[in-house]
Design an enzyme around this catalytic site. Structure first.
Site, PDB file in Angstrom:
ATOM      1  N   GLU A 575       4.585  -1.841  -3.627  1.00  0.00           N
ATOM      2  CA  GLU A 575       4.882  -1.430  -2.259  1.00  0.00           C
ATOM      3  C   GLU A 575       4.405  -0.009  -2.047  1.00  0.00           C
ATOM      4  O   GLU A 575       4.198   0.748  -2.990  1.00  0.00           O
ATOM      5  CB  GLU A 575       6.377  -1.531  -1.975  1.00  0.00           C
ATOM      6  N   GLN A 577       3.929   3.128   1.481  1.00  0.00           N
ATOM      7  CA  GLN A 577       4.628   3.734   2.616  1.00  0.00           C
ATOM      8  C   GLN A 577       4.702   2.789   3.805  1.00  0.00           C
ATOM      9  O   GLN A 577       5.671   2.782   4.550  1.00  0.00           O
ATOM     10  CB  GLN A 577       3.924   5.031   3.011  1.00  0.00           C
ATOM     11  N   PHE A 578       3.666   1.968   3.982  1.00  0.00           N
ATOM     12  CA  PHE A 578       3.591   1.153   5.196  1.00  0.00           C
ATOM     13  C   PHE A 578       3.749  -0.345   4.955  1.00  0.00           C
ATOM     14  O   PHE A 578       3.799  -1.109   5.906  1.00  0.00           O
ATOM     15  CB  PHE A 578       2.251   1.399   5.899  1.00  0.00           C
ATOM     16  N   LYS A 612      -1.004  -8.844   1.421  1.00  0.00           N
ATOM     17  CA  LYS A 612      -0.658  -7.501   1.880  1.00  0.00           C
ATOM     18  C   LYS A 612       0.079  -7.638   3.208  1.00  0.00           C
ATOM     19  O   LYS A 612      -0.450  -8.223   4.153  1.00  0.00           O
ATOM     20  CB  LYS A 612      -1.908  -6.653   2.068  1.00  0.00           C
ATOM     21  N   ASP A 716     -10.692   5.045  -5.960  1.00  0.00           N
ATOM     22  CA  ASP A 716      -9.609   4.823  -6.933  1.00  0.00           C
ATOM     23  C   ASP A 716     -10.026   3.762  -7.946  1.00  0.00           C
ATOM     24  O   ASP A 716      -9.282   2.840  -8.248  1.00  0.00           O
ATOM     25  CB  ASP A 716      -8.325   4.406  -6.210  1.00  0.00           C
TER      26      ASP A 716
END
Length: 860
Positions: A575, A577-578, A612, A716
């Site tokens: 999980e 922030q959004f 997602k 990333d």
């Protein structure tokens, strides 16, 4: 205000916990530091077998302290199989210990000594020492891999002890130093041992149930004597005793059980020894009642009490109500009627063929007073000694006074907790409001700061001074998305003082307008407008040229709406922030796919997918970014990039459904495997060949070659963001940041920016530039991970601050920078590829096309 109705309920829970706290220990809650790091344990209670010098004495072996020379160090080098050296802690009373922590000798960054392994011995009386073993019988505990990180290890099973010894263990002669902490709580039962018949084996259809006390720390021959075990480990057995709370153990593990066939007396006799004379109120026995297998709770218990040398002549008898309707395991509470005793002997009579216990706990007034008031040495009035009171009665007036004191203390605690809860409610409301404001204003705020730094050189020194104190700190749980570190440049004096260095790119739209003195040859699209989309899980999905984004925005989403009812939740992967990422099974997914996409799964079988999901309270900007992310993902069509399969956007919550590979991420996959060789054969571990490692690396390079052809920057790239399918198939993903498993791979600056600094190029950390060249750098680190089978974090010997300082060495280019070492399995040709990825000048780094071609040439 809407949470205030919960307060009465919470108070009831609180009162229940206060009443029950002395009757049963909870290992999940009993995890408080016992005073090494906090100083509650006095220096005189810390001793050792020897010491190297006065500055490395036992009293300096406190976790997270750097006084003296930074740790306890024994006088001589520790040899293999030698257990002569130890650090001993006296807790002054019995404690229930669930967790231990260790550190090496950091000593301000100059110490290098630590203990890679250690054993624990403990004692309840200081004379009989017991070696701790885990539930599988292993004594050695894995310790530290460097001198500064704190390593916490759960004790499974927990121990009940007053004295604890840490004993360093090595596989070769070496110097060791230790700093330690114990975690747990006071052992209020006061029980020091129980003696009972040894548990027995029950024949089941398959396999049999072993009802022995497998963690008993006393002597076990025909009976169990002078020890504690599963009846005091805080774990209650399940209703079905053939299953267990503990993973991968035998049926019956949680229970100790006996059959009446082997006990002709018709009862099981258990004797309990305590640390002192206590005033006992109740005994709670957790019994199994699975009568379908001829298991029932006891039909009667008869208890004898001993306060001095002899047992009382008159026992206490109790008969619970027999239950043949409810097969659930349960606690049976036996009223001990305030008997004074230092030992209790109870005879539990069979109600059926078998009797199974998992926990036995006691409540006594002495234990209760120890948690609230400074107690007298006994529970009797000070003018009456036990030998003067043969009836062992407690004065009623004193009892009423003590009860009144307890009620007053409980009331004060309730008031304090109400105040704390009230403050927490308001804090959460304020934090939620401020977080929403930050979500909407963060991009503009960082952009203004970056442009001000770039255009107004007269104010650069002021900004540097204000921001030079920014430090990194490990984060858990994960915070919001990482951003370009516009402030990290101020960490190094060269950047803070020079007016010729370039400013950091901003987060939302980076315009490189300042004149740079470092001609690093960044690709042209890094100098143009860049669009960074806020990923639902907290990761920036990709950095994309604005021109490319404009072209995409004019097209419809090339994926279909998928019925939510056909998704079956399996587990939460992570999980942010959004939103969240869930692992799901999708039924009938083959019908929604384009013909160009082929599944190797029959149409009547569900497909494993990652979903997602955007939170319903996400900001408008987050929703827009989510839809843009869908458009981008729908255009990515490469065999080594995770594909977007379908969406759910007609109603909230918005969802995108992507591929998921059955073997999980590459980091976890490789960490479970070993390289081919004799060692793997001996350990019977699954292996991966060198050729397959190269094959997986080549697929990652191929996927990145595709992204770079679109001018997309991943930002990333790491093994945690690569998924593994059948036959070592690799697909690049982007939701590794959202998983708590990898929280240690990300670091936060100034409370907002979260950065995978150990994978980032020097220009990304110092200048905020994310380009294909910086992705190439990250690929080199990813390749290093693969060749190490993900057994070690990059730059594990460096702190996060030292990693940042090392990037400064790359910038200065004075040949003092530290490179990742050549892995044992890595040939020179492959290590040269890694080193080429880490060249200072971005123009000199190879392209992904060149890397892909070089890796293909290494394969047979």
């Amino acid at each position: 205000m809407k949470h205030l109705w919960d307060v009465p309920f919470l108070l009831l829970i609180l009162l229940y916990l206060l009443a029950a706290v002395t009757s049963q220990v909870n290992p999940g809650v009993c995890r408080y530091p016992l005073g090494m790091s906090g100083g509650q344990i006095q220096d005189e209670d810390i001793s050792a077998s020897s010491q190297w010098s006065e500055s490395t004495a036992a009293r300096y072996g406190r976790l997270d302290f750097e006084e003296g020379d930074g740790a306890w160090c024994p006088e001589i080098t520790v040899e293999p199989d030698s257990l002569k050296e130890f650090l001993q802690i006296d807790l002054r009373s019995l404690h229930f210990i669930t967790l231990v922590g260790t550190q090496g000798r950091h000593a301000g960054g100059i110490g290098n000594e630590f203990s890679q392994m250690y054993k624990i011995k403990y004692s309840r009386d200081g004379s009989r020492w017991i070696s701790w073993r885990n539930r599988q019988g292993k004594q050695v505990i894995e310790g530290n891999r460097n001198a500064y990180d704190i390593v916490l290890k759960d004790l499974e099973p927990p121990i009940i002890a007053r004295y604890v010894r840490f004993m360093p263990v090595t596989d070769h002669s070496m110097n060791v130093c230790m700093r330690v902490e114990l975690y747990g709580c006071e052992w209020l039962d006061g029980l020091v041992s129980y003696n009972a018949p040894a548990g027995e084996q029950m024949s089941l259809p398959a396999p049999p149930a072993y009802l022995n006390d497998s963690v008993y720390d006393g002597a076990v021959i025909h009976s169990m004597t002078e020890g504690l075990g599963q009846l005091t480990d805080g774990v209650c057995g399940l209703d079905d005793f053939t299953h267990s709370h503990v993973y991968n153990v035998w049926p019956g593990y949680d229970y100790v059980g006996w059959t009446n066939e082997s006990l002709p007396s018709g009862f099981v006799e258990i004797m309990f020894e305590f640390d002192r004379i206590r005033n006992f109120t109740t005994m709670k026995v957790h019994c199994n009642n699975m009568y379908s297998r001829h298991v029932k709770a006891f039909r009667q218990v008869v208890c004898y009490f001993r306060s001095e040398a002899d047992w009382e002549a008159t026992p206490l008898s109790f008969s619970p109500v027999e239950d043949e309707k409810n097969p659930s395991a349960r606690f049976i509470t036996v009223n001990l009627a305030n008997h004074m005793a230092s030992a209790i002997k109870c005879q539990f009579f069979f109600a059926d063929a078998w009797m199974l216990f998992s926990e036995i706990t006691f409540q006594s007034d002495t234990a209760m007073y120890n948690t609230t008031l400074a107690p007298p040495k006994t529970a009797l009035p000070p003018n009456i000694q036990p030998e003067d009171d043969p009836t062992h009665k407690v004065d009623d007036s004193n009892t009423r006074i003590l009860i009144g004191c307890l009620v007053a203390i409980i009331f004060i605690l309730v008031v304090i907790i109400v105040i704390i809860l009230w403050r927490q409610v308001w804090q959460k409301m304020l934090e939620k409001a401020s977080r929403r404001m930050l979500d909407d204003e963060l991009t503009a705020s960082l952009s203004i700061q970056s442009e001000t730094f770039a255009y107004n050189h007269n104010q650069s020194s002021t900004i540097s001074e204000q921001e030079s104190n920014s430090t990194y700190e490990r984060i858990f749980p994960l915070g919001p998305d990482y951003q370009e570190p516009s402030r990290i440049i101020c960490k190094l004096p060269e950047f803070a003082q020079s007016s010729e260095e370039p400013a950091s790119t901003s987060t939302a739209a980076s315009k490189s307008t300042a004149t740079t003195a470092v001609q690093d040859g960044a690709p042209h699209y890094a100098e143009a407008d860049i669009v960074n989309l806020q990923g639902v899980t907290g990761s920036n999905t990709y950095a994309i040229p604005a021109l490319t984004m404009d072209l995409l925005s004019g097209k419809d989403v090339a994926v279909e709406e998928f019925p939510r009812k056909l998704l079956t939740f399996k587990e939460k992967l992570g999980e942010g922030q959004f939103g969240e990422v869930h692992l799901c099974e999708a039924e009938g997914m083959q019908e929604f796919m384009n013909k160009e996409f082929l599944f190797d799964i029959p149409e009547d079988q569900p497909v494993l997918v990652a979903v997602k999901m955007l939170r319903s309270d996400a900001s408008k900007n987050a929703r827009n970014d989510f839809l843009k992310e869908i458009k981008i993902m729908s255009r990515l069509k490469d065999p080594n990039i995770i594909r977007l399969l379908a969406v759910c956007i007609y109603s909230d919550p918005l969802c995108m459904i992507t591929e998921y590979m059955e073997n999980g991420d590459l980091n976890q996959f490789l960490s479970r495997h070993e390289p081919e060789g004799q060692l793997a054969l001996l350990s019977n571990a699954p292996t991966v060949s060198f050729n397959n490692l190269c094959y997986m690396a080549a697929q990652i390079a191929s996927g990145m070659k595709y992204l770079s052809s679109l001018n997309f920057v991943h930002r990333d790239l790491a093994t945690r963001n690569c998924l593994v399918g059948k036959n070592f198939t690799i697909k690049i993903a982007d939701f590794g940041m959202s998983r708590n498993l990898y929280s240690g791979d990300y670091y936060r600056i100034q409370g907002r920016a979260v950065l995978p600094i150990r994978w980032m190029s020097w220009e990304s950390i110092l200048l905020g530039k994310f380009t294909t060249a910086s992705d190439v750098w990250a690929f080199g680190v990813t390749l290093w991970e693969i060749l190490n089978f993900c057994k070690e974090q990059p730059y594990s010997q460096l702190t996060d601050e030292q990693v940042i300082e090392n990037t400064g060495e790359f910038f200065r280019d004075q040949k003092r920078q530290i490179y990742l070492p050549q892995p044992v399995l890595c040939p020179d040709s492959l290590y040269k590829i890694m080193l080429s990825c880490w060249r200072r000048n971005t123009k000199e780094r190879p392209s992904f096309q060149e890397i892909h071609r070089a890796l293909l040439e290494l394969q047979p």
